[in-house]
Design an enzyme around this catalytic site. Sequence first.
Site, PDB file in Angstrom:
ATOM      1  N   ARG A 189       0.806  -1.226   0.000  1.00 17.89           N
ATOM      2  CA  ARG A 189       0.000   0.000   0.000  1.00 17.89           C
ATOM      3  C   ARG A 189       0.839   1.277   0.000  1.00 17.89           C
ATOM      4  O   ARG A 189       0.462   2.282   0.617  1.00 17.89           O
ATOM      5  CB  ARG A 189      -0.993   0.009   1.171  1.00 17.89           C
ATOM      6  CG  ARG A 189      -1.981  -1.139   1.137  1.00 17.89           C
ATOM      7  CD  ARG A 189      -2.989  -1.057   0.013  1.00 17.89           C
ATOM      8  NE  ARG A 189      -3.715  -2.294  -0.159  1.00 17.89           N
ATOM      9  CZ  ARG A 189      -3.424  -3.225  -1.097  1.00 17.89           C
ATOM     10  NH1 ARG A 189      -2.473  -3.038  -1.979  1.00 17.89           N
ATOM     11  NH2 ARG A 189      -4.125  -4.316  -1.179  1.00 17.89           N
ATOM     12  N   SER A 227     -10.586  -0.173   3.839  1.00 17.58           N
ATOM     13  CA  SER A 227      -9.910  -0.646   5.058  1.00 17.58           C
ATOM     14  C   SER A 227      -9.218   0.522   5.747  1.00 17.58           C
ATOM     15  O   SER A 227      -8.487   1.273   5.110  1.00 17.58           O
ATOM     16  CB  SER A 227      -8.838  -1.681   4.705  1.00 17.58           C
ATOM     17  OG  SER A 227      -9.434  -2.747   4.026  1.00 17.58           O
ATOM     18  N   GLU A 239      -4.028   2.937   7.119  1.00 17.89           N
ATOM     19  CA  GLU A 239      -3.844   2.916   5.659  1.00 17.89           C
ATOM     20  C   GLU A 239      -4.239   4.268   5.054  1.00 17.89           C
ATOM     21  O   GLU A 239      -3.680   4.724   4.070  1.00 17.89           O
ATOM     22  CB  GLU A 239      -4.683   1.791   5.044  1.00 17.89           C
ATOM     23  CG  GLU A 239      -4.484   1.672   3.542  1.00 17.89           C
ATOM     24  CD  GLU A 239      -5.149   0.448   2.932  1.00 17.89           C
ATOM     25  OE1 GLU A 239      -4.940  -0.673   3.432  1.00 17.89           O
ATOM     26  OE2 GLU A 239      -5.896   0.631   1.956  1.00 17.89           O
TER      27      GLU A 239
HETATM   28  C1  LIG Z   1     -15.446   0.773  -0.605  1.00 18.17           C
HETATM   29  C2  LIG Z   1     -13.961   0.875  -0.735  1.00 18.17           C
HETATM   30  C3  LIG Z   1     -13.212  -0.256  -1.000  1.00 18.17           C
HETATM   31  C4  LIG Z   1     -11.822  -0.178  -1.142  1.00 18.17           C
HETATM   32  N1  LIG Z   1     -11.128  -1.305  -1.426  1.00 18.17           N
HETATM   33  C5  LIG Z   1      -9.801  -1.238  -1.621  1.00 18.17           C
HETATM   34  C6  LIG Z   1      -9.058  -2.402  -1.970  1.00 18.17           C
HETATM   35  O1  LIG Z   1      -9.587  -3.488  -2.145  1.00 18.17           O
HETATM   36  N2  LIG Z   1      -7.728  -2.260  -2.138  1.00 18.17           N
HETATM   37  C7  LIG Z   1      -7.083  -1.075  -1.987  1.00 18.17           C
HETATM   38  O2  LIG Z   1      -5.859  -1.015  -2.177  1.00 18.17           O
HETATM   39  N3  LIG Z   1      -7.754   0.041  -1.630  1.00 18.17           N
HETATM   40  C8  LIG Z   1      -9.090  -0.011  -1.458  1.00 18.17           C
HETATM   41  N4  LIG Z   1      -9.788   1.115  -1.117  1.00 18.17           N
HETATM   42  C9  LIG Z   1      -9.053   2.378  -0.914  1.00 18.17           C
HETATM   43  C10 LIG Z   1      -8.943   3.230  -2.203  1.00 18.17           C
HETATM   44  O3  LIG Z   1      -9.892   2.807  -3.138  1.00 18.17           O
HETATM   45  C11 LIG Z   1      -7.556   3.142  -2.832  1.00 18.17           C
HETATM   46  O4  LIG Z   1      -6.531   3.484  -1.918  1.00 18.17           O
HETATM   47  C12 LIG Z   1      -7.435   4.044  -4.061  1.00 18.17           C
HETATM   48  O5  LIG Z   1      -6.214   3.769  -4.704  1.00 18.17           O
HETATM   49  C13 LIG Z   1      -7.512   5.532  -3.708  1.00 18.17           C
HETATM   50  O6  LIG Z   1      -7.520   6.249  -4.935  1.00 18.17           O
HETATM   51  P1  LIG Z   1      -7.965   7.753  -4.991  1.00 18.17           P
HETATM   52  O7  LIG Z   1      -7.798   8.222  -6.388  1.00 18.17           O
HETATM   53  O8  LIG Z   1      -9.294   7.927  -4.385  1.00 18.17           O
HETATM   54  O9  LIG Z   1      -6.852   8.417  -4.094  1.00 18.17           O
HETATM   55  P2  LIG Z   1      -7.085   9.533  -2.942  1.00 18.17           P
HETATM   56  O10 LIG Z   1      -7.751   8.891  -1.789  1.00 18.17           O
HETATM   57  O11 LIG Z   1      -7.710  10.729  -3.544  1.00 18.17           O
HETATM   58  O12 LIG Z   1      -5.577   9.837  -2.592  1.00 18.17           O
HETATM   59  C14 LIG Z   1      -4.768   8.868  -1.947  1.00 18.17           C
HETATM   60  C15 LIG Z   1      -3.340   9.430  -1.882  1.00 18.17           C
HETATM   61  O13 LIG Z   1      -2.806   9.505  -3.198  1.00 18.17           O
HETATM   62  C16 LIG Z   1      -2.429  10.858  -3.522  1.00 18.17           C
HETATM   63  N5  LIG Z   1      -2.716  11.051  -4.953  1.00 18.17           N
HETATM   64  C17 LIG Z   1      -3.883  10.822  -5.595  1.00 18.17           C
HETATM   65  N6  LIG Z   1      -3.741  11.013  -6.918  1.00 18.17           N
HETATM   66  C18 LIG Z   1      -2.437  11.373  -7.101  1.00 18.17           C
HETATM   67  C19 LIG Z   1      -1.644  11.705  -8.248  1.00 18.17           C
HETATM   68  N7  LIG Z   1      -2.129  11.715  -9.495  1.00 18.17           N
HETATM   69  N8  LIG Z   1      -0.338  12.045  -8.067  1.00 18.17           N
HETATM   70  C20 LIG Z   1       0.187  12.074  -6.808  1.00 18.17           C
HETATM   71  N9  LIG Z   1      -0.501  11.761  -5.688  1.00 18.17           N
HETATM   72  C21 LIG Z   1      -1.794  11.406  -5.841  1.00 18.17           C
HETATM   73  C22 LIG Z   1      -3.247  11.725  -2.588  1.00 18.17           C
HETATM   74  O14 LIG Z   1      -2.645  12.982  -2.388  1.00 18.17           O
HETATM   75  C23 LIG Z   1      -3.266  10.853  -1.327  1.00 18.17           C
HETATM   76  O15 LIG Z   1      -2.045  10.968  -0.627  1.00 18.17           O
HETATM   77  C24 LIG Z   1     -11.176   1.076  -0.988  1.00 18.17           C
HETATM   78  C25 LIG Z   1     -11.933   2.221  -0.736  1.00 18.17           C
HETATM   79  C26 LIG Z   1     -13.313   2.136  -0.615  1.00 18.17           C
HETATM   80  C27 LIG Z   1     -14.112   3.379  -0.385  1.00 18.17           C
END
Ligand SMILES: Cc1cc2nc3c(=O)[nH]c(=O)nc-3n(C[C@H](O)[C@H](O)[C@H](O)COP(=O)(O)OP(=O)(O)OC[C@H]3O[C@@H](n4cnc5c(N)ncnc54)[C@H](O)[C@@H]3O)c2cc1C
Length: 295
Positions: free
Chosen positions: A167, A217, A291
Amino acid sequence: MNRNYAIMHNVSLRDYNTLKINCRAQKMLFPYNEEGIKEVINDFKGKNSNIVVIGKGANILFSKEFYGEDYLFINLKLMDQINYCNERVICGAGATLSQLSWYTLENNIKGFEFLEDIPGTVGGAIIMNAGTYEDNISQLIKKIKYYDIDKDVIIEETVSIDDFNRRKSKWTDINAIVIAAEFVVKKGDYLESLDELLEIKKRRYLKQPRNYPNAGSVFKRPLVDGKEWMVWKLINDSGLRGIKKNGAMISEKHTGFIINTGDATYDDIFNLISRIIDTVYKNFGVILELEWRII
Ligand SMILES: Cc1cc2nc3c(=O)[nH]c(=O)nc-3n(C[C@H](O)[C@H](O)[C@H](O)COP(=O)(O)OP(=O)(O)OC[C@H]3O[C@@H](n4cnc5c(N)ncnc54)[C@H](O)[C@@H]3O)c2cc1C
């Protein structure tokens, strides 16, 4: 001169975090292309700017009610193009994992099925090395293009497995904005991929509290002396299932999730997080690591 980005002022962040916490940002910038990313940084980055690239906010806990002048929110949702050409899939960081997964499936490319149900953008997933128990996005990536904020340059590099960890990834720790990625192409069968994708989605919906806002999570799976612990079990066996603090609640369906049952605030959610960490440590001696990113 035409700018390569759009600006929104006084933005509600409720739609930029899947926990649906109410808070606001003074401004959010939406680059149209990589030049736009450079322009945003050069036009707005003051000495004290905290740069927050926000994807779907699916792994984020907002801690402030208002993010003022000293915060620069950048959203790449206008950079979501996906192209398949000359046996290469190239995808903008603002595309969602669902878009990428369906796109590859419809082009008879396999291996992306597990990503469809993970909320988030490709950029966020690269930062978090998002994945399931068996698969992570890192195994699908060939190259990454990113903007190095400190050096003010755009870099494209071939990735190695050492760039990714549980992660997290190399780009988590440097001051970088992920712009795009090139993915591995393995020919597959459309219908087989469809079956697999829907099966994974169904399994996850049955297990997770998807009818309430949440951010997946809360904690990373701990590894202590070679032993992997199941977070949901540690929380469950600590008697914390269904515990509430105002609108925040430890899900009864999946104790690894905290849900927002209506009007949860940062304080409510943080209260539950602290309670879980303390209780699990007291009961099992295991230190849980968050996480989520707290912003
Ligand atoms: C219902 C549910 C289920 C989930 N299941 C999983 C799972 O099975 N496995 C898993 O790994 N995660 C899971 N997650 C967590 C989440 O989906 C992941 O971590 C996902 O990768 C987050 O992506 P995001 O674009 O929303 O990032 P954000 O939450 O918007 O950002 C996360 C981090 O990345 C940074 N960031 C985002 N985009 C960029 C970019 N382009 N350049 C630099 N930094 C950036 C942000 O600043 C922050 O630090 C789940 C979440 C939910 C709500």
